[in-house]
Design an enzyme around this catalytic site. Structure first.
Site, PDB file in Angstrom:
ATOM      1  N   PRO A  11       0.785  -1.232   0.000  1.00  0.00           N
ATOM      2  CA  PRO A  11       0.000   0.000   0.000  1.00  0.00           C
ATOM      3  C   PRO A  11       0.817   1.283   0.000  1.00  0.00           C
ATOM      4  O   PRO A  11       1.859   1.369   0.645  1.00  0.00           O
ATOM      5  CB  PRO A  11      -0.832  -0.104   1.280  1.00  0.00           C
ATOM      6  CG  PRO A  11      -0.157  -1.114   2.121  1.00  0.00           C
ATOM      7  CD  PRO A  11       0.508  -2.063   1.168  1.00  0.00           C
ATOM      8  N   ASN A  12       0.295   2.240  -0.731  1.00  0.00           N
ATOM      9  CA  ASN A  12       0.822   3.614  -0.837  1.00  0.00           C
ATOM     10  C   ASN A  12       2.057   3.720  -1.739  1.00  0.00           C
ATOM     11  O   ASN A  12       2.477   4.831  -2.050  1.00  0.00           O
ATOM     12  CB  ASN A  12       1.126   4.215   0.548  1.00  0.00           C
ATOM     13  CG  ASN A  12      -0.103   4.251   1.434  1.00  0.00           C
ATOM     14  OD1 ASN A  12      -1.109   4.856   1.046  1.00  0.00           O
ATOM     15  ND2 ASN A  12      -0.071   3.586   2.580  1.00  0.00           N
ATOM     16  N   ARG A  19       5.063  10.692  -2.499  1.00  0.00           N
ATOM     17  CA  ARG A  19       4.754  10.485  -1.098  1.00  0.00           C
ATOM     18  C   ARG A  19       6.009  10.652  -0.245  1.00  0.00           C
ATOM     19  O   ARG A  19       6.999   9.969  -0.456  1.00  0.00           O
ATOM     20  CB  ARG A  19       4.236   9.051  -0.962  1.00  0.00           C
ATOM     21  CG  ARG A  19       4.212   8.503   0.422  1.00  0.00           C
ATOM     22  CD  ARG A  19       4.208   6.970   0.355  1.00  0.00           C
ATOM     23  NE  ARG A  19       3.977   6.423   1.659  1.00  0.00           N
ATOM     24  CZ  ARG A  19       4.337   5.201   2.030  1.00  0.00           C
ATOM     25  NH1 ARG A  19       4.935   4.394   1.174  1.00  0.00           N
ATOM     26  NH2 ARG A  19       4.097   4.782   3.245  1.00  0.00           N
ATOM     27  N   TYR A  24      11.242   8.606   1.117  1.00  0.00           N
ATOM     28  CA  TYR A  24      11.230   7.577   0.072  1.00  0.00           C
ATOM     29  C   TYR A  24      11.878   8.021  -1.249  1.00  0.00           C
ATOM     30  O   TYR A  24      11.984   7.216  -2.172  1.00  0.00           O
ATOM     31  CB  TYR A  24       9.789   7.108  -0.173  1.00  0.00           C
ATOM     32  CG  TYR A  24       9.157   6.500   1.062  1.00  0.00           C
ATOM     33  CD1 TYR A  24       9.630   5.290   1.574  1.00  0.00           C
ATOM     34  CD2 TYR A  24       8.122   7.135   1.737  1.00  0.00           C
ATOM     35  CE1 TYR A  24       9.071   4.732   2.714  1.00  0.00           C
ATOM     36  CE2 TYR A  24       7.543   6.597   2.883  1.00  0.00           C
ATOM     37  CZ  TYR A  24       8.030   5.393   3.365  1.00  0.00           C
ATOM     38  OH  TYR A  24       7.481   4.839   4.493  1.00  0.00           O
ATOM     39  N   ASN A  75       8.180  -5.688  -1.310  1.00  0.00           N
ATOM     40  CA  ASN A  75       8.121  -4.601  -0.324  1.00  0.00           C
ATOM     41  C   ASN A  75       6.657  -4.525   0.104  1.00  0.00           C
ATOM     42  O   ASN A  75       5.843  -3.892  -0.569  1.00  0.00           O
ATOM     43  CB  ASN A  75       8.575  -3.276  -0.939  1.00  0.00           C
ATOM     44  CG  ASN A  75       8.538  -2.158   0.098  1.00  0.00           C
ATOM     45  OD1 ASN A  75       8.018  -2.345   1.195  1.00  0.00           O
ATOM     46  ND2 ASN A  75       9.093  -1.007  -0.245  1.00  0.00           N
ATOM     47  N   ALA A  78       3.285  -1.141   4.628  1.00  0.00           N
ATOM     48  CA  ALA A  78       2.749  -1.233   5.998  1.00  0.00           C
ATOM     49  C   ALA A  78       2.316  -2.652   6.370  1.00  0.00           C
ATOM     50  O   ALA A  78       2.344  -3.029   7.551  1.00  0.00           O
ATOM     51  CB  ALA A  78       1.581  -0.270   6.159  1.00  0.00           C
ATOM     52  N   GLU A  99      13.079  -9.509   0.783  1.00  0.00           N
ATOM     53  CA  GLU A  99      12.267  -8.403   1.312  1.00  0.00           C
ATOM     54  C   GLU A  99      13.038  -7.097   1.139  1.00  0.00           C
ATOM     55  O   GLU A  99      14.232  -7.039   1.448  1.00  0.00           O
ATOM     56  CB  GLU A  99      12.009  -8.688   2.797  1.00  0.00           C
ATOM     57  CG  GLU A  99      11.209  -7.634   3.522  1.00  0.00           C
ATOM     58  CD  GLU A  99      11.010  -8.022   5.010  1.00  0.00           C
ATOM     59  OE1 GLU A  99      11.343  -9.169   5.414  1.00  0.00           O
ATOM     60  OE2 GLU A  99      10.548  -7.149   5.761  1.00  0.00           O
ATOM     61  N   HIS A 101      12.923  -2.804   1.814  1.00  0.00           N
ATOM     62  CA  HIS A 101      12.331  -1.559   2.325  1.00  0.00           C
ATOM     63  C   HIS A 101      13.186  -0.410   1.851  1.00  0.00           C
ATOM     64  O   HIS A 101      14.422  -0.452   1.973  1.00  0.00           O
ATOM     65  CB  HIS A 101      12.243  -1.567   3.852  1.00  0.00           C
ATOM     66  CG  HIS A 101      11.383  -2.678   4.341  1.00  0.00           C
ATOM     67  ND1 HIS A 101      10.018  -2.648   4.217  1.00  0.00           N
ATOM     68  CD2 HIS A 101      11.709  -3.880   4.861  1.00  0.00           C
ATOM     69  CE1 HIS A 101       9.532  -3.795   4.659  1.00  0.00           C
ATOM     70  NE2 HIS A 101      10.527  -4.565   5.057  1.00  0.00           N
ATOM     71  N   ARG A 108      13.419   4.038  12.377  1.00  0.00           N
ATOM     72  CA  ARG A 108      12.126   4.716  12.461  1.00  0.00           C
ATOM     73  C   ARG A 108      11.338   4.242  13.685  1.00  0.00           C
ATOM     74  O   ARG A 108      11.899   3.676  14.602  1.00  0.00           O
ATOM     75  CB  ARG A 108      11.376   4.510  11.138  1.00  0.00           C
ATOM     76  CG  ARG A 108      12.159   5.074   9.940  1.00  0.00           C
ATOM     77  CD  ARG A 108      11.446   4.882   8.627  1.00  0.00           C
ATOM     78  NE  ARG A 108      10.209   5.664   8.575  1.00  0.00           N
ATOM     79  CZ  ARG A 108       9.276   5.513   7.635  1.00  0.00           C
ATOM     80  NH1 ARG A 108       9.442   4.606   6.676  1.00  0.00           N
ATOM     81  NH2 ARG A 108       8.183   6.255   7.650  1.00  0.00           N
TER      82      ARG A 108
HETATM   83  C1  DQA Z   1       8.396   0.741   3.719  1.00  0.00           C
HETATM   84  C2  DQA Z   1       8.512   0.900   5.230  1.00  0.00           C
HETATM   85  C3  DQA Z   1       7.170   0.626   5.893  1.00  0.00           C
HETATM   86  O1  DQA Z   1       7.283   0.765   7.305  1.00  0.00           O
HETATM   87  C4  DQA Z   1       6.146   1.630   5.396  1.00  0.00           C
HETATM   88  O2  DQA Z   1       4.875   1.356   5.957  1.00  0.00           O
HETATM   89  C5  DQA Z   1       6.075   1.720   3.925  1.00  0.00           C
HETATM   90  C6  DQA Z   1       7.300   1.591   3.137  1.00  0.00           C
HETATM   91  C7  DQA Z   1       9.717   1.122   3.002  1.00  0.00           C
HETATM   92  O3  DQA Z   1       9.844   0.786   1.832  1.00  0.00           O
HETATM   93  O4  DQA Z   1      10.583   1.774   3.595  1.00  0.00           O
HETATM   94  O5  DQA Z   1       5.024   2.002   3.358  1.00  0.00           O
HETATM   95  O6  DQA Z   1       8.153  -0.633   3.424  1.00  0.00           O
END
Ligand code: DQA
Length: 149
Positions: A11-12, A19, A24, A75, A78, A99, A101, A108
């Site tokens: 998501p997002n 964003r 990011y 990835n 959340a 995985e 991020h 964080r």
């Molecule tokens: C994320 C880190 C997650 O905590 C966050 O909710 C994201 C992006 C990252 O790519 O740093 O949406 O996965």
């Protein structure tokens, strides 16, 4: 037959580039798709990027990967920190799972420090910005024992 790597995004991440760019960065998901495709090609692999804001759809994509992909880079955004359903789906997949991020989740909020997906992933990359995806693709080539061109 060309072997495919699924690059799954939660998501997002459709808003990547717009964003919170201070966290990011400015690259978009299209940039990520291009970077992954370039590295995959070096290993004679193809990459297919997908993004969804819906947990069940990510589960469905993982099920689809069982038939169509030899590896998964994910990835989960959340959902990383909440989704047993995505972890269980990844357990049904037989190939390597990596995985990614974009941000350093360990720097964080504490709720970002735990990942369900890490219980399944062969490796985790965090805090390398979007470059992390290309690095993960390179590692995927090694795990699948294909030589770069
Ligand atoms: C994320 C880190 C997650 O905590 C966050 O909710 C994201 C992006 C990252 O790519 O740093 O949406 O996965």
């Amino acid at each position: 037959m060309t072997r495919t790597i699924y690059v799954l995004n939660g998501p997002n991440l459709n808003l990547l580039g717009k964003r919170q760019p201070e966290i990011y960065g400015h690259d978009t998901l299209e940039d990520v798709a291009a970077a992954c495709a370039k590295v995959a090609a070096e290993f004679g692999l193809t990459s297919q990027l997908h993004q969804s804001n819906h947990e069940g759809q990510i589960v469905d994509l993982i099920h689809e990967a069982r038939e169509k992909a030899v590896g998964i880079i994910i990835n989960p955004a959340a959902f990383t920190h909440t989704s047993v359903a995505i972890l269980d789906a990844l357990h049904t997949f037989e190939g390597p799972v990596l995985e990614v991020h974009i941000s350093n989740v360990h720097k964080r909020e504490s709720f970002r420090h735990h990942s369900y997906v890490s219980l399944r992933a062969e490796g985790v990359i965090a805090g390398f910005g979007v470059e992390g995806y290309a690095l993960a693709m390179r590692r995927m080539g090694t795990l699948l024992a294909v030589k770069p061109t």
